[in-house]
Design a protein around this motif. Structure first.
Motif, PDB file in Angstrom:
ATOM      1  N   GLU A   1       0.828  -1.203   0.000  1.00 52.33           N
ATOM      2  CA  GLU A   1       0.000   0.000   0.000  1.00 52.33           C
ATOM      3  C   GLU A   1       0.867   1.259   0.000  1.00 52.33           C
ATOM      4  O   GLU A   1       0.618   2.207  -0.758  1.00 52.33           O
ATOM      5  CB  GLU A   1      -0.926   0.018   1.221  1.00 52.33           C
ATOM      6  CG  GLU A   1      -1.839   1.236   1.265  1.00 52.33           C
ATOM      7  CD  GLU A   1      -2.759   1.255   2.467  1.00 52.33           C
ATOM      8  OE1 GLU A   1      -3.570   2.193   2.573  1.00 52.33           O
ATOM      9  OE2 GLU A   1      -2.656   0.343   3.314  1.00 52.33           O
ATOM     10  N   VAL A   2       1.887   1.281   0.839  1.00 56.45           N
ATOM     11  CA  VAL A   2       2.756   2.462   0.917  1.00 56.45           C
ATOM     12  C   VAL A   2       3.498   2.672  -0.401  1.00 56.45           C
ATOM     13  O   VAL A   2       3.617   3.789  -0.893  1.00 56.45           O
ATOM     14  CB  VAL A   2       3.760   2.319   2.076  1.00 56.45           C
ATOM     15  CG1 VAL A   2       4.796   3.445   2.033  1.00 56.45           C
ATOM     16  CG2 VAL A   2       3.039   2.333   3.421  1.00 56.45           C
ATOM     17  N   ARG A   3       3.978   1.576  -0.997  1.00 54.65           N
ATOM     18  CA  ARG A   3       4.803   1.681  -2.191  1.00 54.65           C
ATOM     19  C   ARG A   3       3.982   1.676  -3.482  1.00 54.65           C
ATOM     20  O   ARG A   3       4.528   1.872  -4.578  1.00 54.65           O
ATOM     21  CB  ARG A   3       5.846   0.560  -2.201  1.00 54.65           C
ATOM     22  CG  ARG A   3       6.694   0.563  -0.927  1.00 54.65           C
ATOM     23  CD  ARG A   3       7.977  -0.188  -1.064  1.00 54.65           C
ATOM     24  NE  ARG A   3       8.938   0.519  -1.909  1.00 54.65           N
ATOM     25  CZ  ARG A   3       9.691   1.546  -1.512  1.00 54.65           C
ATOM     26  NH1 ARG A   3       9.580   2.003  -0.272  1.00 54.65           N
ATOM     27  NH2 ARG A   3      10.532   2.120  -2.338  1.00 54.65           N
TER      28      ARG A   3
ATOM     29  N   VAL B   1       9.546   5.660   7.888  1.00 48.80           N
ATOM     30  CA  VAL B   1       8.321   5.762   8.688  1.00 48.80           C
ATOM     31  C   VAL B   1       7.441   6.870   8.130  1.00 48.80           C
ATOM     32  O   VAL B   1       7.887   8.003   7.942  1.00 48.80           O
ATOM     33  CB  VAL B   1       8.653   6.064  10.155  1.00 48.80           C
ATOM     34  CG1 VAL B   1       7.371   6.033  10.995  1.00 48.80           C
ATOM     35  CG2 VAL B   1       9.662   5.066  10.712  1.00 48.80           C
ATOM     36  N   ASN B   2       6.177   6.536   7.867  1.00 51.90           N
ATOM     37  CA  ASN B   2       5.204   7.546   7.469  1.00 51.90           C
ATOM     38  C   ASN B   2       3.906   7.292   8.239  1.00 51.90           C
ATOM     39  O   ASN B   2       3.844   6.405   9.097  1.00 51.90           O
ATOM     40  CB  ASN B   2       4.976   7.527   5.956  1.00 51.90           C
ATOM     41  CG  ASN B   2       4.483   6.178   5.475  1.00 51.90           C
ATOM     42  OD1 ASN B   2       3.404   5.722   5.856  1.00 51.90           O
ATOM     43  ND2 ASN B   2       5.269   5.507   4.626  1.00 51.90           N
ATOM     44  N   ARG B   3       2.905   8.047   7.933  1.00 54.78           N
ATOM     45  CA  ARG B   3       1.665   7.985   8.720  1.00 54.78           C
ATOM     46  C   ARG B   3       0.996   6.612   8.670  1.00 54.78           C
ATOM     47  O   ARG B   3       0.283   6.225   9.604  1.00 54.78           O
ATOM     48  CB  ARG B   3       0.700   9.061   8.205  1.00 54.78           C
ATOM     49  CG  ARG B   3      -0.531   9.257   9.086  1.00 54.78           C
ATOM     50  CD  ARG B   3      -1.368  10.421   8.568  1.00 54.78           C
ATOM     51  NE  ARG B   3      -2.531  10.631   9.423  1.00 54.78           N
ATOM     52  CZ  ARG B   3      -2.531  11.370  10.516  1.00 54.78           C
ATOM     53  NH1 ARG B   3      -1.407  11.965  10.896  1.00 54.78           N
ATOM     54  NH2 ARG B   3      -3.614  11.527  11.253  1.00 54.78           N
ATOM     55  N   LEU B   4       1.224   5.839   7.609  1.00 47.93           N
ATOM     56  CA  LEU B   4       0.524   4.568   7.440  1.00 47.93           C
ATOM     57  C   LEU B   4       1.224   3.372   8.085  1.00 47.93           C
ATOM     58  O   LEU B   4       0.614   2.312   8.212  1.00 47.93           O
ATOM     59  CB  LEU B   4       0.344   4.278   5.940  1.00 47.93           C
ATOM     60  CG  LEU B   4      -0.535   5.242   5.150  1.00 47.93           C
ATOM     61  CD1 LEU B   4      -0.591   4.808   3.695  1.00 47.93           C
ATOM     62  CD2 LEU B   4      -1.943   5.312   5.744  1.00 47.93           C
ATOM     63  N   ASN B   5       2.499   3.518   8.462  1.00 47.49           N
ATOM     64  CA  ASN B   5       3.231   2.321   8.907  1.00 47.49           C
ATOM     65  C   ASN B   5       3.958   2.482  10.230  1.00 47.49           C
ATOM     66  O   ASN B   5       4.957   1.812  10.489  1.00 47.49           O
ATOM     67  CB  ASN B   5       4.232   1.900   7.817  1.00 47.49           C
ATOM     68  CG  ASN B   5       5.325   2.930   7.589  1.00 47.49           C
ATOM     69  OD1 ASN B   5       5.388   3.956   8.262  1.00 47.49           O
ATOM     70  ND2 ASN B   5       6.201   2.662   6.630  1.00 47.49           N
ATOM     71  N   THR B   6       3.484   3.365  11.082  1.00 46.15           N
ATOM     72  CA  THR B   6       4.184   3.619  12.347  1.00 46.15           C
ATOM     73  C   THR B   6       4.215   2.395  13.256  1.00 46.15           C
ATOM     74  O   THR B   6       5.031   2.334  14.178  1.00 46.15           O
ATOM     75  CB  THR B   6       3.536   4.791  13.109  1.00 46.15           C
ATOM     76  OG1 THR B   6       2.127   4.530  13.273  1.00 46.15           O
ATOM     77  CG2 THR B   6       3.711   6.091  12.348  1.00 46.15           C
TER      78      THR B   6
END
Length: 478
Positions: free
Chosen positions: A125-127, A156-161
């Motif tokens: 999802e992030v990538r 680290v971003n908002r979706l994978n902390t």
């Protein structure tokens, strides 16, 4: 302006990318480079023979995605064998990379950095690419089979902390190193259309802190961990909260970026303005040019207030000795206190014991039954309670001059232990010194070597670490 430490050189091999990362916008093709004339073979050969390039020890290949860039494969064929090469990849197009590495005999000079932003569907999802996680895992396994040094790189971003510790666990399971940083909006990687990805609130920062505490506790026990890397992790969320602004930036002293068009940049995501181009000017001339010095002055004025990105900041920490000593001592001392128990009265590096070591120690070396660690010119260690004498078996490297004695300044806490004078340079022997009083619990002994051969400072020899002493054993006597 010539700097004492030879710079690392990172190649921006392409501005294109086959991923669709939500916290990076380079794949959108909006970044317009200031030149469109790519470097040809003649320019690359001239670069390889430049004094600055000859002195550099590390070369990075990045982008964009370097595995889709013709320049990557051209560089792999012509880079001198004394350069350590780090390749940063998203693993979406790795077959050619694996085949290339498999065909090489000198695999120990390579590190492959794999971008991974979560486990399974979180990473995808992030990538922005379905199946990206499985491709990353496959490349990790291929590299493990080949014995290539590998590193999991987690942003680290908002979706994978909540994924930080899980990705660290995956790296450990497969014998990979690990790096992490907070997503940063700036320079070539900024995604102006998705700024929410960079907004991490207090609750998420606290979750990151808890995971980092576990990682630091495990990492600090490893014999070859990087003190500067650990301090970077410890201060990561402090920076996000606005509490970490006191570290000078060494960009354009310690490293630079060269893109595929020959533009030379500071190794700084805030400053994507070129200081010269290899089509017109040799690298050494660019490095010492008025444009370079103007960029250095701008960076000095930023006072590292523009980012907390490990690409440069880990180097900043390593080069700022007082900052590193203070912060790493806090980190290591807290770990020792947390573990409790009685501190060891002897360190024998055949057993890998490094519980008492603080800053200024390099990796474990040696072979068979004789292992030792190199130190820097400044190094320190924790002294067990009630110790009155420190005895160590060591070798101090020679100076290329006729000085007969070398002075070692020693202090415990705020008290000086005087100077240890040695003329037994270049051979292993036993040394000892007496503390001015019995050590208190958790006190620090600091060493500062004077008149010793340090290759990084003298510009001699292929090893540019700031070497001080080779130490085999340490004993603490009451």
């Amino acid at each position: 302006m010539e700097t004492q430490t030879p710079p690392d050189i990172n190649f921006f091999t392409t501005y294109r990318c086959n991923s669709r990362c939500r916290n990076c916008g380079i794949w959108q093709g909006k970044l317009q480079p200031p030149s469109h004339e790519k470097m040809d073979t003649a320019i690359l050969e001239r670069l390889m023979n430049d004094p600055i390039f000859i002195r550099c020890s590390g070369v990075g290949l990045a982008g964009g995605e370097p595995t889709i860039a013709p320049l990557t494969w051209q560089l792999l064929d012509i880079l001198p064998p004394d350069k350590h090469v780090t390749i940063t990849t998203n693993a979406l197009n790795s077959d050619k990379l694996v085949d290339s590495l498999r065909s090489r005999n000198n695999r120990d000079r390579f590190t492959v950095q794999l971008s991974l932003d979560g486990i399974g569907a979180v990473n995808d999802e992030v990538r922005g690419i379905e199946g990206a996680y499985l491709k990353t895992l496959k490349l990790l396994l291929d590299l493990e089979e080949l014995g290539i040094r590998r590193l999991i790189s987690f942003t680290v971003n908002r979706l994978n902390t909540d994924q930080l510790l899980a990705c660290y666990d995956l790296a450990e399971k497969h014998g990979a190193l690990f790096s992490t940083r907070l997503a940063y909006s700036g320079g070539a990687y900024s995604n102006e259309d998705n700024q929410a990805m960079y907004q991490i609130d207090h609750e998420h920062l606290s979750a990151i802190d808890r995971q980092l505490e576990t990682i630091l506790t495990r990492e600090i026990k490893k014999p070859n961990h990087s003190p500067a890397q650990l301090v970077f992790w410890r201060k990561m969320t402090e920076y996000a909260r606005g509490n970490q602004r006191d570290l000078p930036c060494q960009a354009l002293h310690s490293g630079m970026v060269i893109d595929l068009y020959g533009n030379v940049f500071p190794n700084c995501p805030v400053m994507m303005r070129p200081i010269g181009n290899l089509h017109q000017t040799r690298l050494s001339e660019i490095w010492q040019s008025p444009e370079a010095e103007k960029a250095r002055e701008t960076i000095r004025q930023l006072a590292c207030g523009g980012c907390w990105n490990d690409c440069q900041v880990v180097t900043n920490i390593a080069m700022e000795e007082d900052f590193l000593e203070r912060e790493y001592t806090i980190l290591k001392s807290a770990t020792v206190r947390l573990e409790g128990g009685i501190l060891p009265r002897e360190i024998d590096f055949n057993s890998g014991n490094d519980k008492l070591l603080l800053n200024g120690w390099f990796s474990l070396e040696g072979q068979d039954e004789f292992h030792f660690r190199w130190t820097g010119p400044r190094f320190s260690l924790i002294v067990p309670n009630t110790s009155s004498t420190v005895r160590f078996f060591a070798m101090f490297p020679e100076l290329p001059n006729n000085l007969e004695t070398r002075k070692i300044e020693i202090s415990v806490g705020d008290d000086s232990c005087g100077n240890l004078i040695t003329n037994g340079v270049g051979e292993w022997r036993e040394y000892s010194f007496t503390l001015p009083r019995p050590a208190k619990k958790g006190e620090i002994v600091r060493f500062h070597l004077n008149n010793f051969f340090c290759p990084a400072e003298s510009g001699q020899g292929p090893d540019f670490r700031r070497l001080g002493a080779a130490i085999r054993t340490l004993a603490f006597l009451s």
